[in-house]
Motif scaffolding. Structure first.
Motif, PDB file in Angstrom:
ATOM      1  N   ILE A  76       0.822  -1.223   0.000  1.00 54.84           N
ATOM      2  CA  ILE A  76       0.000   0.000   0.000  1.00 54.84           C
ATOM      3  C   ILE A  76       0.853   1.270   0.000  1.00 54.84           C
ATOM      4  N   ASP A  77       2.110   1.168   0.448  1.00 55.64           N
ATOM      5  CA  ASP A  77       3.004   2.321   0.312  1.00 55.64           C
ATOM      6  C   ASP A  77       3.234   2.637  -1.166  1.00 55.64           C
ATOM      7  N   ASP A  78       3.416   1.592  -1.970  1.00 49.52           N
ATOM      8  CA  ASP A  78       3.681   1.770  -3.395  1.00 49.52           C
ATOM      9  C   ASP A  78       2.405   1.860  -4.237  1.00 49.52           C
ATOM     10  N   PHE A  79       1.360   1.171  -3.793  1.00 52.09           N
ATOM     11  CA  PHE A  79       0.113   1.090  -4.564  1.00 52.09           C
ATOM     12  C   PHE A  79      -1.085   1.294  -3.626  1.00 52.09           C
ATOM     13  N   PRO A  80      -1.388   2.544  -3.278  1.00 51.76           N
ATOM     14  CA  PRO A  80      -2.458   2.819  -2.313  1.00 51.76           C
ATOM     15  C   PRO A  80      -3.818   2.256  -2.732  1.00 51.76           C
ATOM     16  N   GLU A  81      -3.991   1.998  -4.018  1.00 48.74           N
ATOM     17  CA  GLU A  81      -5.259   1.429  -4.487  1.00 48.74           C
ATOM     18  C   GLU A  81      -5.474   0.004  -3.967  1.00 48.74           C
ATOM     19  N   LEU A  82      -4.432  -0.612  -3.392  1.00 49.46           N
ATOM     20  CA  LEU A  82      -4.551  -1.974  -2.853  1.00 49.46           C
ATOM     21  C   LEU A  82      -4.913  -1.983  -1.364  1.00 49.46           C
ATOM     22  N   LYS A  83      -5.285  -0.826  -0.824  1.00 50.34           N
ATOM     23  CA  LYS A  83      -5.709  -0.767   0.574  1.00 50.34           C
ATOM     24  C   LYS A  83      -6.893  -1.721   0.783  1.00 50.34           C
ATOM     25  N   ASP A  84      -6.874  -2.421   1.902  1.00 50.44           N
ATOM     26  CA  ASP A  84      -7.899  -3.419   2.258  1.00 50.44           C
ATOM     27  C   ASP A  84      -7.899  -4.634   1.326  1.00 50.44           C
ATOM     28  N   MET A  85      -6.737  -4.923   0.753  1.00 46.42           N
ATOM     29  CA  MET A  85      -6.527  -6.154  -0.014  1.00 46.42           C
ATOM     30  C   MET A  85      -5.428  -6.926   0.722  1.00 46.42           C
ATOM     31  N   VAL A  86      -5.756  -8.080   1.272  1.00 50.76           N
ATOM     32  CA  VAL A  86      -4.829  -8.849   2.106  1.00 50.76           C
ATOM     33  C   VAL A  86      -3.923  -9.712   1.229  1.00 50.76           C
ATOM     34  N   PRO A  87      -2.604  -9.465   1.215  1.00 46.11           N
ATOM     35  CA  PRO A  87      -1.681 -10.283   0.424  1.00 46.11           C
ATOM     36  C   PRO A  87      -1.346 -11.572   1.183  1.00 46.11           C
ATOM     37  N   PHE A  88      -1.995 -12.671   0.802  1.00 52.12           N
ATOM     38  CA  PHE A  88      -1.879 -13.899   1.591  1.00 52.12           C
ATOM     39  C   PHE A  88      -1.024 -14.984   0.951  1.00 52.12           C
ATOM     40  N   ALA A  89      -0.693 -14.854  -0.320  1.00 52.38           N
ATOM     41  CA  ALA A  89       0.090 -15.899  -0.995  1.00 52.38           C
ATOM     42  C   ALA A  89       0.816 -15.280  -2.182  1.00 52.38           C
ATOM     43  N   GLU A  90       1.761 -16.066  -2.717  1.00 50.26           N
ATOM     44  CA  GLU A  90       2.513 -15.629  -3.891  1.00 50.26           C
ATOM     45  C   GLU A  90       2.502 -16.714  -4.952  1.00 50.26           C
ATOM     46  N   ASP A  91       2.689 -16.269  -6.195  1.00 45.96           N
ATOM     47  CA  ASP A  91       2.865 -17.247  -7.265  1.00 45.96           C
ATOM     48  C   ASP A  91       4.361 -17.408  -7.541  1.00 45.96           C
ATOM     49  N   GLU A  92       4.692 -18.271  -8.480  1.00 49.44           N
ATOM     50  CA  GLU A  92       6.099 -18.567  -8.763  1.00 49.44           C
ATOM     51  C   GLU A  92       6.851 -17.371  -9.334  1.00 49.44           C
ATOM     52  N   GLY A  93       6.137 -16.352  -9.813  1.00 44.34           N
ATOM     53  CA  GLY A  93       6.773 -15.159 -10.360  1.00 44.34           C
ATOM     54  C   GLY A  93       6.887 -14.020  -9.356  1.00 44.34           C
ATOM     55  N   GLY A  94       6.489 -14.273  -8.101  1.00 47.72           N
ATOM     56  CA  GLY A  94       6.558 -13.240  -7.075  1.00 47.72           C
ATOM     57  C   GLY A  94       5.371 -12.299  -7.043  1.00 47.72           C
ATOM     58  N   ASN A  95       4.310 -12.625  -7.781  1.00 43.05           N
ATOM     59  CA  ASN A  95       3.084 -11.842  -7.740  1.00 43.05           C
ATOM     60  C   ASN A  95       2.271 -12.250  -6.514  1.00 43.05           C
ATOM     61  N   CYS A  96       1.507 -11.314  -5.963  1.00 47.43           N
ATOM     62  CA  CYS A  96       0.734 -11.584  -4.741  1.00 47.43           C
ATOM     63  C   CYS A  96      -0.716 -11.915  -5.037  1.00 47.43           C
ATOM     64  N   PHE A  97      -1.208 -12.964  -4.373  1.00 49.33           N
ATOM     65  CA  PHE A  97      -2.644 -13.230  -4.346  1.00 49.33           C
ATOM     66  C   PHE A  97      -3.216 -12.383  -3.218  1.00 49.33           C
ATOM     67  N   LEU A  98      -4.335 -11.717  -3.495  1.00 48.50           N
ATOM     68  CA  LEU A  98      -4.932 -10.780  -2.550  1.00 48.50           C
ATOM     69  C   LEU A  98      -6.382 -11.158  -2.253  1.00 48.50           C
ATOM     70  N   LEU A  99      -6.746 -11.045  -0.990  1.00 48.92           N
ATOM     71  CA  LEU A  99      -8.121 -11.235  -0.547  1.00 48.92           C
ATOM     72  C   LEU A  99      -8.723  -9.849  -0.349  1.00 48.92           C
ATOM     73  N   SER A 100      -9.808  -9.557  -1.043  1.00 49.02           N
ATOM     74  CA  SER A 100     -10.414  -8.236  -0.930  1.00 49.02           C
ATOM     75  C   SER A 100     -11.283  -8.131   0.315  1.00 49.02           C
TER      76      SER A 100
END
Length: 134
Positions: A76-100
């Protein structure tokens, strides 16, 4: 089918999960809470099959090198639009799965594609996400 998770961090108690929820404006869905009280982060057992969703692993709460709380703050420091999105997992490329936890799409699962800076819908709920990994 129950999902087998390996290498979880220290088990959370109810109070620790309650403290974690204070990072967000809304309560996490029960299925998310139940999963994390059972498995605090971790990985699927290694198999000869490719990982569904290119899944790498679950991020832990409170414990471990980079817990959800730190990952969330960095996002959220870098992407404030992701506020209230819980980053709970990652994929093999380092992308985050988010729970809204947002009003407009509460409970839905997305993946944040870091290179494209794009939020992409994955499934309707945390339970459905777990079923896709089973």
């Amino acid at each position: 089918m129950r999902l087998i998770i390996e290498e979880s961090e220290k088990k959370l108690n109810q109070n620790e999960f309650f403290e974690f929820q204070k990072y967000f404006s809304k309560k996490n869905p029960d299925e998310f809470r139940d999963f994390y009280l059972e498995n605090n982060g971790g990985y699927l057992p290694e198999t000869s099959h490719p990982s569904p969703l290119l899944f790498s692993g679950f991020i832990s709460i409170k414990y471990g090198k980079i817990p959800i709380e730190k990952t969330y703050q960095d996002l959220i420091d870098d992407f404030p639009e992701l506020k209230d999105m819980v980053p709970f997992a990652e994929d093999e490329g380092g992308n985050c799965f988010l729970l809204s936890l947002r009003d407009k799409d509460y409970g839905k699962i997305y993946i944040w594609l870091m290179d494209e800076k794009k939020l992409t819908f994955v499934c309707e709920s945390f339970g459905e996400f777990i079923n896709k990994l089973s």
